[in-house]
Scaffold this active site. Structure first.
Site, mmCIF file in Angstrom:
data_model
loop_
_atom_site.group_PDB
_atom_site.id
_atom_site.type_symbol
_atom_site.label_atom_id
_atom_site.label_comp_id
_atom_site.label_asym_id
_atom_site.label_seq_id
_atom_site.Cartn_x
_atom_site.Cartn_y
_atom_site.Cartn_z
ATOM 1 C CG HIS A 77 2.394 38.908 41.282
ATOM 2 N ND1 HIS A 77 2.632 37.853 42.124
ATOM 3 C CD2 HIS A 77 1.253 39.480 41.719
ATOM 4 C CE1 HIS A 77 1.653 37.786 43.019
ATOM 5 N NE2 HIS A 77 0.810 38.766 42.801
ATOM 6 C CB CYS A 92 8.999 35.873 41.913
ATOM 7 S SG CYS A 92 7.669 35.423 43.012
#
Lengths: 402, 645
Positions: free
Chosen positions: A159, A201
């Site tokens: 992440h 991301c």
């Protein structure tokens, strides 16, 4: 008249440091470039803990399987997995990890070597692996023992956000940290070329601070974009793979070890509408043309050996021109360039031996110039003069803008 | 004089001759010793368990004899292990990876298998070093790193002094040079098994190890993978010590019974039938050619044999036919797919419960075309109980909240073991000795003065029960707390309990693991019964001694059991708090100083004028620069001219 001479000398003095700088840069880059690509390494990192991040481990293991299939041996792969998914109590299929609903392929296999796992996957250990600064007791299997002829694939998933990547949900790797580590690797001649592939991301932001030559970076998404998972496996109960990795694998599944697909074909295989994000490539630090670089340069393995007459004595730089004739280079264009650079090295070596050797001046203008400069002045005084010469500029500019 | 000298000379000759003979004989013996070959044996023991499960115990033993050669060349023995032994001078070492908990109540606690192969969850490592006292810690730390590289596990976390301890006498191979450490939360998976298998000469490609199919093993209820090595001291300087490497894998699996008969109520108690293929999904197609022996055993434990014998007799009575001498194992109540090559009956008069039976199958009789797939089919329902350790130990936490608590170890008498005690129960001063070894991490701050002992629910004075105690209190962030005790309990004890209170400490914010909310583990305590020995002695002839597994069973090892690992919830900080505080403080500071500076520095009139000017001529920067330059030059020229004039 006196002022005129002074002015001339001044200009000369001003020019000298610039030239010296240029020649030294040329010298450095030539010494790095002239080394051959002799080995491949892969550092594959899954930074996410907890069961719901199953897909990150599946991503990493898929890449692990791919690079192993394309020829990188286990001892040259550093695999970091932040959690145990295969034997997790929630896993309905013990000792198996799947990256597809159809369960056709068990990624965990029978022969997986995880080098860092669980709590060991920290930013500290990651940077230690990259920079090679370990405690003495750390075994070889946990070290990245690459050298100046190594092509390294660095794959990271987890992440992330704007210029950071989370490790285990408790630490962050900043883009500055990554850039510094890569810079240090470059300084230490720990790689020849480095491909950083990140599936998080806002992956593109992680490359913002990179500045070392020879680095190529691929990210799954641009700033402000999310990277999405591909599909959910209702038997396992979680998403099993991310989109970017899924399509990367789809590309690689078509390849075998002898295929010559180029990096640009990999890059063009990403379709923003299927990825639901825009894949980003940073290629300004990479000198070679992507159309000419096969993907197996990073995802596969070469086993080029250098024959040395004496053990440990010869530097690869000196060797390179001797072995040049028998090396099959990647590209012919590159060969030309390389030959020129090697010649520069040869000149340098000659210069080291005999200071009066002038016969190669036509071939090596830089070193000839450098030699001339050395004959005129010694370096310290040159630098001093250069500094003094800066003063009038300073005075002029302050007067101008006052 | 010459006459006198002569017999002396003869005597001397005779003596030297004799000496030479001895010398030669000794030399030849020595040479024979050197010619001892490296050996590898592979064995598998299968045992039905009372709760419808099957125990599979793989036993691989490689041995390397001592040799004088400088730098050894190995044929079979794994080089990595011998290097490790030479480098760190390991005398004895055991490393185990375990997942799941051995169910002492239903799988037994008295046999050699549970007492040496039931291990605490996670990783357990202990090692005895043959180095001076001050080098032990360094050797240990290097050993942990090497093992972590070798077995793909984070064993290197045992490097920190907070995780390992040096038990003085309560841990069985007690000696001053022992170090002991556990990692209760270490995951165990394929990546640990694969390097372990790579130590075998045939890996998992041939022989019994073929059965080790990863998904079926890890689907089990319990699996423990163990590596035990002993280096047999060489004595002399130049000799490289011999090593015996024992690798065991113990799995408890549930055979998936697909019998239609399961539906019938009458057959509910029938044990599930199983075969190697149904348990492992594979079968053995021949031996590992490098193995000296390759055997599969089926063990029926004492309780089961007694039950079967009982059933057999009942059957005979009901049938009322004359055949009485027939033993049950020649006409058993189950069917085996293959005929055993040999049947062993335990020779052990101590146990009144009867003796266990061992069926031996030699794998070398089978081949690729005729693979070995042992299957066991039960014909009649049978219910039995496994043999238990004298006391069943369990450990739990008491108290609530994040501040303090207590650890309790409870020992309950297993009624089944009365038979053993019966021998000396008549004695008034009969004692049951129990050793307790417990390591507690430093952040669980144990108050040793608060130790309380209860026997049969009655509090007792500590001095009455505890014969010997050794405590080394924990030091914050330096060493764990270690407690070693010898308890003397009366033989007829029903239950005993030990409680000890603790305070929960605080860790530094960096020291919390990423999943701190899950809690922190206290490693398993070890309860051992030094007066009880788990051993199974089968026929004492030489043929058995050749089998490492059976000779292992004959060893007298004290009965040992591990308690549960405890999970202590500690106060965890709000990890985002420092970040939030910094952000808020910075914002406040920025707002305050920013506005203050703005007020102090601002010149409103000047700004207005500047804006007007800017509006007047909207020119580029370069032109501005040029105009400035020209203005300056003109000014200078003007000044010069003025000066001239």
């Amino acid at each position: 008249m006196a002022t005129f001479i002074n002015f001339k000398a001044l200009v000369q003095l001003l020019l000298l440091p610039c030239l010296l700088l240029c020649s030294s840069i040329a010298y450095n880059s030539s010494s790095v470039k002239a080394t051959m690509h002799t080995n491949n390494w892969a550092v594959l990192v899954c930074t996410s803990r907890f069961w719901f991040n199953y897909r990150h481990m599946a991503n990493t293991l898929s890449l692990y399987r791919t690079v192993k299939r394309l020829g990188i041996p286990d001892e040259r792969i550093i695999l970091m997995l932040a959690d145990d998914m295969a034997c997790n109590t929630r896993n309905k299929y013990p000792a198996q990890v799947f990256n597809n609903e159809n369960h056709r392929l068990n990624l965990y296999g029978d022969n997986v070597e995880v080098d860092y796992r669980g709590y060991e996957v920290t930013v500290e250990n990651f940077l230690r692996v990259l920079t090679g600064r370990h405690e003495t007791a750390v075994p070889r299997s946990k070290r990245l023992l690459s050298d100046e002829g190594s092509h390294i694939l660095l794959y990271m998933t987890g992440h992330g956000g704007d210029e950071f990547l989370k490790f285990q949900d408790s630490e962050e790797l900043q883009s500055h940290d990554l850039a510094d580590a890569v810079k240090q690797m470059k300084e230490k001649h720990r790689f020849k070329e480095l491909l950083i592939m990140v599936d998080t991301c806002q992956a593109a932001t992680l490359f913002n601070q990179l500045q070392s030559p020879g680095v190529l970076a691929i990210g799954s998404s641009m700033k402000g974009e999310n990277s999405y998972s591909h599909h959910l496996d209702s038997d396992v109960g979680v998403s099993v793979v991310d989109r970017f990795t899924y399509y990367t694998l789809a590309f690689f599944e078509r390849l075998n070890i002898y295929d010559n697909a180029s990096l640009s074909s990999l890059f063009s295989s990403y379709n923003p509408s299927t990825l639901m994000s825009t894949a980003y490539y940073r290629r300004d630090l990479y000198q070679r043309r992507l159309e000419e670089v096969p993907v197996t340069n990073f995802f596969g393995s070469v086993m080029e050996t250098i024959h040395t007459d004496a053990a440990y004595k010869a530097l690869s730089r000196k060797i390179s021109d001797r072995s040049e004739s028998q090396i099959s280079l990647d590209q012919s264009i590159h060969r030309e360039e390389r030959r020129m650079l090697i010649n520069i090295n040869v000149c340098d070596e000659i210069h080291d031996v005999s200071t009066e050797g002038q016969e190669d001046d036509s071939k090596c203008p830089w070193s000839a110039f450098y030699r001339k400069m050395q004959k005129i002045e010694n370096v310290d005084s040159l630098v001093n003069y250069g500094l003094v010469a800066m003063l009038p500029f300073l005075v002029f500019s302050t007067w101008l803008f006052h | 004089m010459a006459l006198l000298q002569r017999p002396f000379f003869v005597l001397l000759l005779v003596l030297t001759h004799q000496f030479m003979q001895y010398w030669i004989a000794f030399g030849s013996v020595n040479e024979e010793g050197q010619k001892q070959e490296e050996e590898f044996n592979e064995e598998l023991l299968l045992k039905p368990l009372p709760d419808r499960k099957v125990l599979a115990h793989f036993h691989f033993q490689s041995s390397a004899p001592p040799s004088t050669s400088n730098g050894r060349h190995h044929h079979i023995f794994p080089k990595a292990i011998s290097q490790l032994v030479q480098k760190f001078r390991v005398k004895e070492m055991e490393l185990s990876f375990t997942q799941g908990r051995w169910n002492y109540e239903s799988w037994g606690g008295f046999d050699p298998i549970p007492s040496s192969n039931a291990k605490p969850p996670g990783v357990e490592l202990w090692a005895v070093f043959d180095v001076p006292q001050h080098q032990i810690d360094a050797s240990w730390q290097n050993l942990t790193h090497t093992l972590s590289g070798l077995f793909c596990a984070s064993i290197n976390f045992l490097e920190s002094t907070t995780t390992y301890s040096a038990p003085e006498w309560s841990f069985p191979p007690a000696s001053g040079n022992l170090r002991y450490g556990t990692l209760p939360r270490e995951a165990v998976c394929t990546e640990n098994l694969t390097p372990w298998l790579k130590l075998l000469p045939c890996r998992d490609k041939a022989g019994i190890a073929v059965l080790l199919d990863r998904p079926s093993i890890y689907r089990g209820f319990y699996h423990s993978q163990r590596l035990h090595l002993t280096s047999t001291g060489s004595g002399s300087e130049g000799m490289v010590s011999g090593i015996i490497l024992e690798q065991t894998l113990t799995v408890v699996l549930q055979p998936n019974s697909q019998r239609a008969g399961m539906a019938y109520a009458s057959e509910r108690h029938i044990q599930p039938s199983w075969s190697l293929t149904s348990i492992f999904g594979k079968q053995v197609s021949g031996t590992c050619v490098l193995a000296k022996s390759s055997n599969v055993y089926l063990l029926l434990d004492r309780g089961l044999v007694a039950e079967l014998e009982h059933l057999h007799k009942e059957n005979e009575k009901s049938a009322e036919n004359g055949f009485t001498s027939q033993n049950f194992w020649t006409k058993p109540s189950f069917e085996l797919s293959a005929d055993p090559d040999r049947i062993f009956i335990e020779e052990n008069s101590l146990h009144s419960k009867g003796s266990s039976v061992l069926y031996k199958f030699q794998v070398e009789k089978y081949s690729e075309s005729e693979p070995f797939d042992l299957s066991l089919t039960w014909k009649i329902p049978v219910v039995w109980l496994s043999q238990q350790a004298p006391l069943h130990a369990s450990r739990f936490l008491m108290g609530s909240g994040n501040e303090r608590g207590a650890i309790a170890i409870s020992l309950k008498s297993t009624q089944l073991s009365e038979g053993f005690m019966g021998a000396n129960a008549d004695d008034e001063r009969c004692d049951l000795q129990v050793n307790v070894f417990q390591v507690v991490p430093w952040y669980v701050k144990v108050y040793f003065h608060s130790l309380q002992v209860f026997v049969n629910q009655q509090p007792k004075a500590i001095s009455d029960i505890i014969e010997k105690i050794h405590v080394s209190p924990s030091k914050d962030k330096v060493s764990p707390g270690v407690m070693e005790m010898v308890l003397k309990l009366p033989c007829k004890v029903n239950s005993a309990a030990l409680t000890i209170e603790f305070d929960k400490g605080f860790l530094h914010i960096d020291e919390y693991p990423p999943d701190a909310n899950q809690g922190f583990d206290i490693p398993s305590a070890i309860i051992s019964f030094p007066n009880f020995h788990a051993s199974m002695i089968f026929l004492k002839d030489d043929s058995v001694n050749k089998s490492p597994l059976l000779s292992k069973f004959q060893e007298k090892s004290p009965v040992m059991s591990y308690t549960e690992a405890l999970l202590v919830p500690l106060t965890t900080p709000d990890f985002s708090m420092p970040y939030n505080v910094i952000t808020i403080t910075c914002t406040v500071f920025a707002l305050y100083f920013g506005s203050l500076l703005n007020v102090l520095r601002r010149r409103v009139a000047e700004e207005e004028r500047f804006l007007k000017e800017k509006a007047a001529k909207k020119t580029g920067r370069l032109s501005l620069l040029l105009s400035k330059l020209s203005a300056k030059l003109r000014g200078a020229w003007n000044e010069g001219s003025l000066r001239v004039s």
